[in-house]
Design a protein around this motif. Structure first.
Motif, PDB file in Angstrom:
ATOM      1  N   PHE A 111     -29.411  -2.023  -0.183  1.00  0.00           N
ATOM      2  CA  PHE A 111     -29.865  -3.322   0.324  1.00  0.00           C
ATOM      3  C   PHE A 111     -28.682  -4.299   0.411  1.00  0.00           C
ATOM      4  O   PHE A 111     -28.532  -5.045   1.373  1.00  0.00           O
ATOM      5  CB  PHE A 111     -30.948  -3.918  -0.588  1.00  0.00           C
ATOM      6  CG  PHE A 111     -32.360  -3.550  -0.207  1.00  0.00           C
ATOM      7  CD1 PHE A 111     -32.738  -2.221  -0.095  1.00  0.00           C
ATOM      8  CD2 PHE A 111     -33.320  -4.527   0.058  1.00  0.00           C
ATOM      9  CE1 PHE A 111     -34.044  -1.875   0.259  1.00  0.00           C
ATOM     10  CE2 PHE A 111     -34.623  -4.200   0.418  1.00  0.00           C
ATOM     11  CZ  PHE A 111     -34.990  -2.867   0.518  1.00  0.00           C
TER      12      PHE A 111
ATOM     13  N   CYS B 271     -41.823  -9.773   5.504  1.00  0.00           N
ATOM     14  CA  CYS B 271     -40.545 -10.447   5.344  1.00  0.00           C
ATOM     15  C   CYS B 271     -40.420 -11.366   6.542  1.00  0.00           C
ATOM     16  O   CYS B 271     -40.612 -10.927   7.672  1.00  0.00           O
ATOM     17  CB  CYS B 271     -39.404  -9.440   5.315  1.00  0.00           C
ATOM     18  SG  CYS B 271     -37.791 -10.226   5.460  1.00  0.00           S
TER      19      CYS B 271
ATOM     20  N   ARG C 177     -23.219 -10.717   0.125  1.00  0.00           N
ATOM     21  CA  ARG C 177     -23.814 -12.016  -0.224  1.00  0.00           C
ATOM     22  C   ARG C 177     -23.690 -12.293  -1.713  1.00  0.00           C
ATOM     23  O   ARG C 177     -23.972 -11.425  -2.536  1.00  0.00           O
ATOM     24  CB  ARG C 177     -25.300 -12.006   0.136  1.00  0.00           C
ATOM     25  CG  ARG C 177     -25.575 -12.055   1.603  1.00  0.00           C
ATOM     26  CD  ARG C 177     -27.063 -12.034   1.804  1.00  0.00           C
ATOM     27  NE  ARG C 177     -27.645 -13.251   1.305  1.00  0.00           N
ATOM     28  CZ  ARG C 177     -28.256 -14.153   2.073  1.00  0.00           C
ATOM     29  NH1 ARG C 177     -28.355 -13.939   3.370  1.00  0.00           N
ATOM     30  NH2 ARG C 177     -28.757 -15.228   1.554  1.00  0.00           N
TER      31      ARG C 177
ATOM     32  N   VAL D  15     -30.940  -8.458   2.263  1.00  0.00           N
ATOM     33  CA  VAL D  15     -31.487  -9.539   1.452  1.00  0.00           C
ATOM     34  C   VAL D  15     -31.203 -10.867   2.141  1.00  0.00           C
ATOM     35  O   VAL D  15     -30.057 -11.138   2.497  1.00  0.00           O
ATOM     36  CB  VAL D  15     -30.828  -9.584   0.051  1.00  0.00           C
ATOM     37  CG1 VAL D  15     -31.416 -10.711  -0.782  1.00  0.00           C
ATOM     38  CG2 VAL D  15     -30.989  -8.255  -0.652  1.00  0.00           C
ATOM     39  N   GLN D  16     -32.226 -11.663   2.354  1.00  0.00           N
ATOM     40  CA  GLN D  16     -31.958 -13.044   2.776  1.00  0.00           C
ATOM     41  C   GLN D  16     -32.510 -13.992   1.717  1.00  0.00           C
ATOM     42  O   GLN D  16     -31.848 -14.233   0.718  1.00  0.00           O
ATOM     43  CB  GLN D  16     -32.482 -13.313   4.187  1.00  0.00           C
ATOM     44  CG  GLN D  16     -31.624 -12.591   5.250  1.00  0.00           C
ATOM     45  CD  GLN D  16     -31.832 -13.102   6.656  1.00  0.00           C
ATOM     46  OE1 GLN D  16     -32.206 -14.240   6.879  1.00  0.00           O
ATOM     47  NE2 GLN D  16     -31.590 -12.244   7.644  1.00  0.00           N
ATOM     48  N   CYS D  17     -33.734 -14.485   1.892  1.00  0.00           N
ATOM     49  CA  CYS D  17     -34.205 -15.452   0.883  1.00  0.00           C
ATOM     50  C   CYS D  17     -34.517 -14.777  -0.441  1.00  0.00           C
ATOM     51  O   CYS D  17     -34.496 -15.406  -1.481  1.00  0.00           O
ATOM     52  CB  CYS D  17     -35.401 -16.256   1.393  1.00  0.00           C
ATOM     53  SG  CYS D  17     -37.008 -15.484   1.141  1.00  0.00           S
ATOM     54  N   GLY D  18     -34.828 -13.495  -0.411  1.00  0.00           N
ATOM     55  CA  GLY D  18     -35.009 -12.749  -1.645  1.00  0.00           C
ATOM     56  C   GLY D  18     -36.405 -12.762  -2.218  1.00  0.00           C
ATOM     57  O   GLY D  18     -36.676 -12.094  -3.220  1.00  0.00           O
ATOM     58  N   PHE D  19     -37.313 -13.501  -1.617  1.00  0.00           N
ATOM     59  CA  PHE D  19     -38.648 -13.611  -2.206  1.00  0.00           C
ATOM     60  C   PHE D  19     -39.448 -12.315  -2.016  1.00  0.00           C
ATOM     61  O   PHE D  19     -40.227 -11.931  -2.880  1.00  0.00           O
ATOM     62  CB  PHE D  19     -39.406 -14.795  -1.594  1.00  0.00           C
ATOM     63  CG  PHE D  19     -40.540 -15.286  -2.448  1.00  0.00           C
ATOM     64  CD1 PHE D  19     -40.287 -16.048  -3.575  1.00  0.00           C
ATOM     65  CD2 PHE D  19     -41.857 -14.977  -2.149  1.00  0.00           C
ATOM     66  CE1 PHE D  19     -41.326 -16.514  -4.376  1.00  0.00           C
ATOM     67  CE2 PHE D  19     -42.901 -15.430  -2.943  1.00  0.00           C
ATOM     68  CZ  PHE D  19     -42.633 -16.204  -4.061  1.00  0.00           C
TER      69      PHE D  19
ATOM     70  N   THR E 133     -37.949  -9.424  -1.705  1.00  0.00           N
ATOM     71  CA  THR E 133     -37.055  -8.315  -2.048  1.00  0.00           C
ATOM     72  C   THR E 133     -37.566  -7.423  -3.193  1.00  0.00           C
ATOM     73  O   THR E 133     -37.582  -6.199  -3.040  1.00  0.00           O
ATOM     74  CB  THR E 133     -35.642  -8.863  -2.360  1.00  0.00           C
ATOM     75  OG1 THR E 133     -35.220  -9.660  -1.249  1.00  0.00           O
ATOM     76  CG2 THR E 133     -34.648  -7.746  -2.576  1.00  0.00           C
ATOM     77  N   PRO E 134     -38.001  -7.985  -4.338  1.00  0.00           N
ATOM     78  CA  PRO E 134     -38.479  -7.087  -5.401  1.00  0.00           C
ATOM     79  C   PRO E 134     -39.631  -6.191  -4.932  1.00  0.00           C
ATOM     80  O   PRO E 134     -39.614  -4.978  -5.177  1.00  0.00           O
ATOM     81  CB  PRO E 134     -38.934  -8.055  -6.506  1.00  0.00           C
ATOM     82  CG  PRO E 134     -38.114  -9.290  -6.284  1.00  0.00           C
ATOM     83  CD  PRO E 134     -37.990  -9.391  -4.789  1.00  0.00           C
TER      84      PRO E 134
ATOM     85  N   LEU F 116     -38.357  -3.474  -2.618  1.00  0.00           N
ATOM     86  CA  LEU F 116     -37.654  -2.402  -3.330  1.00  0.00           C
ATOM     87  C   LEU F 116     -38.650  -1.434  -3.961  1.00  0.00           C
ATOM     88  O   LEU F 116     -38.448  -0.219  -3.945  1.00  0.00           O
ATOM     89  CB  LEU F 116     -36.751  -2.994  -4.422  1.00  0.00           C
ATOM     90  CG  LEU F 116     -35.459  -3.670  -3.950  1.00  0.00           C
ATOM     91  CD1 LEU F 116     -34.829  -4.461  -5.091  1.00  0.00           C
ATOM     92  CD2 LEU F 116     -34.468  -2.633  -3.421  1.00  0.00           C
TER      93      LEU F 116
ATOM     94  N   GLY G 158     -31.780 -18.535   2.217  1.00  0.00           N
ATOM     95  CA  GLY G 158     -31.905 -17.175   2.715  1.00  0.00           C
ATOM     96  C   GLY G 158     -30.953 -16.900   3.858  1.00  0.00           C
ATOM     97  O   GLY G 158     -30.623 -15.754   4.154  1.00  0.00           O
TER      98      GLY G 158
ATOM     99  N   LYS H 269     -31.150 -11.693  -6.568  1.00  0.00           N
ATOM    100  CA  LYS H 269     -32.391 -11.489  -5.832  1.00  0.00           C
ATOM    101  C   LYS H 269     -32.850 -10.039  -5.907  1.00  0.00           C
ATOM    102  O   LYS H 269     -34.045  -9.745  -5.914  1.00  0.00           O
ATOM    103  CB  LYS H 269     -32.208 -11.933  -4.378  1.00  0.00           C
ATOM    104  CG  LYS H 269     -32.119 -13.459  -4.254  1.00  0.00           C
ATOM    105  CD  LYS H 269     -31.719 -13.930  -2.877  1.00  0.00           C
ATOM    106  CE  LYS H 269     -31.796 -15.466  -2.809  1.00  0.00           C
ATOM    107  NZ  LYS H 269     -31.342 -15.969  -1.497  1.00  0.00           N
TER     108      LYS H 269
END
Lengths: 717, 157
Positions: free
Chosen positions: B91, B134, A6, B97-101, B103-104, B107, A469, A12
């Protein structure tokens, strides 16, 4: 084959990707809203708290609106803000801004609104069972081939199915940043949204002639949407813009989770009444009569479009000679319901797939056999008279039955359950989903896309479809690059901005790859043949003076795709995606608790562009559907309102079963719709597995322990 | 106001803030470390997860006074931290990872797990991530990624 990584992942994974709340601009005010906290009635008085300097606040109400106080939607009936009449909980009364967030929040929490209350309808069944609540246009879909039954041997059966609200629960709450440039009289909105051009219409509507130009840009990161950022952003952007215009300073509003849960759009609750006529109880359904109702909430907004998709998917993957479908919207005093992945289809498919299993159970025919008897095959007609041209649903079913060992497990579990307290169950369900806008939608939209070949050899793609996303920007770039064959980092989708991006339509309806992606690929092919290059990098390097060069393409639907909006006959969707699913559960009767153990999914979505991304769509959609099936519930009558993710229970890592996904017929030239279909079928598969495990027919979602407890009590009586 | 001294991502911080600030506010508003996200503000979603003295915590549930002398690690530490980097790579490769919100936070919960349990089972991974919601991925590829990272960490030692 390894999937391309991606493009957005690195930003991200490092925390560098900016979501809306990460944006700050000089002089920015913190904004928020005050909304109605009764379901119906009148606002009588607003009491601001003492001890605050009102001069420090910017406050806007409906009377400040220079344009129209109507949110542009397919039905224009919802005001941005209300000043007197309350039609639902969560209507915006005031927008408020202040430099300090803490002072702002305190001021809002101490502000008291006095109301006069009226009787309200907030309970789903109260809304949907009562025909007096019907509003808007009633839709009909009728299809009659020659009767296949003998009138003397009829078996008629009726069942009613209900589904509940569902919250999209994107992890990033709704948010907007409005900046007003006084000299240019330009309103710039940055926000977390799916449809920049819808937001543009909304801001132009509320601001009227007070601003000359409106520019909408999406934030760099959009933290999930699932339909929830299709229409609510229109309203929020409008109010934020109004605040920024009045304050003459930038204003940012980010909703608190609790408010986001309480006042933004949800999935429509449904009531689907199915009457089927079978010849001689042989399981062959000859005739079906479906009354499909949706609770729209207080305003219609985009609900007619959801209703339309619902009735067009109502007979599921079955070939039925005589079909009569009626679709209607019902009004309640809950916030207007809106878009959510599946868009009316999951409700329809839940009812039809559950009905099939109920019939099978009642007639003691295997659910698989009943499906095979009635399954759509090549040459059959959908209720719209559209001819099915591929037998792929049959292939999905055959493959999922084989993968899951369905037949053996079905009989094994029947034996197992005779001697064990804890029950095992296995359930089947089929799914189908039309790609793109319904009926003539894509004809009206006329999506436009743009590709710019830059001097430095980069390829920039301009589309209005957002990366929320789902991996769209990576997949779209891959589709273009399948023609250009450059290193992947040379081809990128530019963040949508309405001042430079052509309107390629909203990011909805499984249309981004299917409509916009295939259009981009067509444009890339045209560019290649017009420029006549063998190697694009080489061509740009040798012809520097001709670059940058910009190319556009407009979507033209297949002229053979004719659809009559009145009779609902014709080609409603040029292509359908197909799916079949098997779910295996364990049911503990002491805890009234269902645990999903395994879920097999076989899908035909045509060509798969990026397998990793496609799998992610299916996993995510399936898990959302499992949440809808089992736990996600917005309590209404007699319960306190939600406060967050403690009482709105989303699936967490520990709730996830083993999920197997297989794509078939991937050698197709066309990438079909993928985003929504995984939401359509898993919930009835879970429900059907519970029926197999226990023999208890529950025709409502979610299957919470409370509901099962009540149903078990009824079935014992 | 309260005077605080603590370490963020190996850097010492001395700062005077209002007592009612949460660690999340200190990180985002005072130190401009916006990789840590606010998803719910009440400890339900895990998007604001950081590592505080070796434990994964929701930074929205930690008050200013609780970070006195603490050692804090946020996603911004990934520039130099090898464990976070191995997790990030996993990852990326697993499509986690999709929208990433989320993700941090995801991790950091994963890193805290690997710090105390370098070879977790699938059940232990799921347990460690249960507080991180998620809505996009269905967790399948995230769980895969943590497994892969654990394998790679073991091999790199």
């Amino acid at each position: 084959m390894k999937s391309q990584k991606r493009k957005d992942a690195f930003a991200k994974l490092t925390g560098k990707c900016r979501f809306l709340d990460d944006y700050t601009v000089p002089d920015m005010l913190q904004g928020y809203i005050i909304y109605t906290t009764i379901d119906r009635g009148w606002i009588r008085k607003i009491n601001f708290p003492a001890g605050f300097d009102l001069q420090e606040f910017t406050i806007v109400s409906a009377s400040d609106i220079p344009g129209k106080n109507i949110v542009p939607e397919p039905v224009n009936d919802q005001p941005f803000m209300t000043s007197e009449v309350v039609d639902n909980f969560g209507q915006v009364i005031l927008g408020i801004a202040h430099p300090n967030r803490e002072i702002l929040k305190k001021f809002i929490s101490l502000t008291r609104i006095e109301y006069e209350r009226r009787n309200a309808v907030t309970d789903t069944k109260e809304c949907l069972d009562n025909e007096a609540n019907q509003f808007g246009e009633i839709m009909h879909l009728k299809h009659e081939l020659a009767p296949t039954y003998n009138l003397r041997h009829l078996w008629k059966w009726q069942q009613i199915f209900y589904t509940q609200h569902q919250e999209q629960a994107y992890l990033e709450p709704q948010g907007m940043l409005a900046e007003y440039n006084i000299e240019k009289e330009e309103m710039k909105i940055t926000g977390t949204m799916q449809c920049p051009f819808f937001v543009k219409d909304a801001v132009e509507s509320i601001m009227g002639k007070a601003v000359k130009n409106v520019v909408i840009e999406t934030s760099e990161g959009i933290g999930g949407a699932f339909g929830g950022k299709e229409d609510f952003p229109n309203l929020l952007a409008g109010v934020t813009a109004l605040l920024a215009w009045k304050a003459q300073k930038p204003v940012k509003i980010v909703l608190d989770r609790k408010d986001d849960l309480l006042i933004t759009t949800n999935r429509h609750p449904s009531r689907v009444d199915i009457i089927a006529i079978m010849h001689d109880q042989n399981g062959f359904i000859s005739k079906i009569d479906i009354d499909y109702r949706l609770d729209a909430g207080a305003f219609q907004t985009l609900s007619p479009v959801v209703l339309h998709r619902g009735i067009l998917h109502a007979t599921g993957g079955y070939n039925i000679a005589e079909v009569k479908i009626k679709g209607s919207l019902h009004r309640s005093n809950t916030p207007p319901n809106g878009a959510f992945r599946g868009f009316g289809a999951p409700q329809a498919i839940f009812a039809m797939e559950s009905f099939i299993d109920n019939v099978a159970h009642r007639l003691s025919i295997s659910p698989l056999r009943l499906r095979q008897l009635n399954l759509l095959k090549t040459g059959d007609q959908l209720p719209t008279s559209q001819i099915v041209t591929e037998n792929h649903l049959q292939d999905c079913l055959d493959r999922v039955v084989q993968l899951s060992g369905y037949k053996k497990k079905f009989t094994d579990f029947q034996e197992y359950n005779k001697t064990n307290t804890v029950k095992k169950g296995i359930g089947l369900a089929l799914g189908l989903h039309g790609g793109g806008y319904t009926g003539n939608g894509e004809k009206v939209l006329q999506s436009r896309v743009k590709i710019v070949l830059e001097k430095n050899g980069m390829v920039n793609i301009y589309v209005a479809n957002v990366e929320m996303g789902q991996g769209a920007h990576t997949t779209l770039a891959q589709m273009v690059n399948s023609i250009f064959k450059l290193p992947p980092e040379k081809v990128n989708v530019v963040i949508p901005n309405t001042s430079q991006t052509p309107n390629s339509g909203p990011t909805v309806a499984s249309r981004t790859i299917y409509v916009v992606g295939n259009l981009l690929q067509k444009l890339a092919e045209r560019i290649k043949s017009e420029l006549g290059f063998a190697d694009l990098k080489d061509h740009i390097a040798k012809n520097q003076n001709s670059f940058p060069q910009s190319f556009e393409e407009v979507f033209v639907p297949d002229p053979a795709d004719d659809f009559d909006d009145i009779t609902n006959q014709g080609v409603a969707y040029h292509d359908f995606s197909w799916a079949a699913c098997v779910v295996e559960i364990t049911y503990d009767p002491d805890l009234y608790q269902i645990r999903v153990d395994k879920c097999w999914n076989v899908l035909d979505v045509g060509k798969v562009i990026n397998e990793g991304i496609a799998l992610g769509q299916v996993y995510g959609g399936v898990v959302q559907a499992l949440g809808w099936a089992l736990t996600e519930n917005i309590y209404k009558k007699g319960y306190p309102r939600l406060s967050g993710f403690t009482d709105y229970t989303l699936p967490a890592s520990l709730d996830i079963p083993e999920i197997k996904v297989e794509f078939i017929h991937t050698n197709s030239p066309v990438a079909k719709g993928l985003g929504e279909i995984p939401m359509d079928y898993p919930a009835p598969a879970v429900r059907n597995a519970f029926l197999q495990a226990t023999g208890i027919m529950i025709n409502e979602l979610p299957l919470t322990p409370e509901r099962i407890f009540a149903a078990q009590g009824r079935s014992k009586k | 106001m309260i005077e605080l001294k603590f370490t963020v991502n190996s850097e010492e911080v001395a700062i005077t803030v209002a007592e009612n600030l949460r660690l999340l506010d200190i990180l985002r508003d005072e130190l401009h470390l916006t990789g840590t996200k606010e998803g719910c503000a009440v400890g339900e979603c895990g998007a604001c997860t950081v590592i505080l003295n070796g434990e994964a915590v929701c930074s929205c549930m930690v008050l200013a006074c609780q970070v006195q002398d603490a050692v804090i690690e946020t996603i911004e530490n990934c520039d130099t931290d090898p464990v976070l980097q191995i997790l990030q790579q996993a990852f990326l490769e697993c499509g986690a990872v999709q929208c990433g919100f989320c993700t941090p936070g995801m991790l950091l919960s994963a890193k805290a797990l690997l710090l105390r349990n370098p070879a977790p089972t699938e059940a232990e991974i799921k347990k460690a991530l249960e507080g991180n919601l998620c809505r996009c991925t269905g967790y399948i590829q995230i769980t895969e990624a943590v497994k892969q990272a654990a394998r790679e960490l073991a091999e790199s030692k």
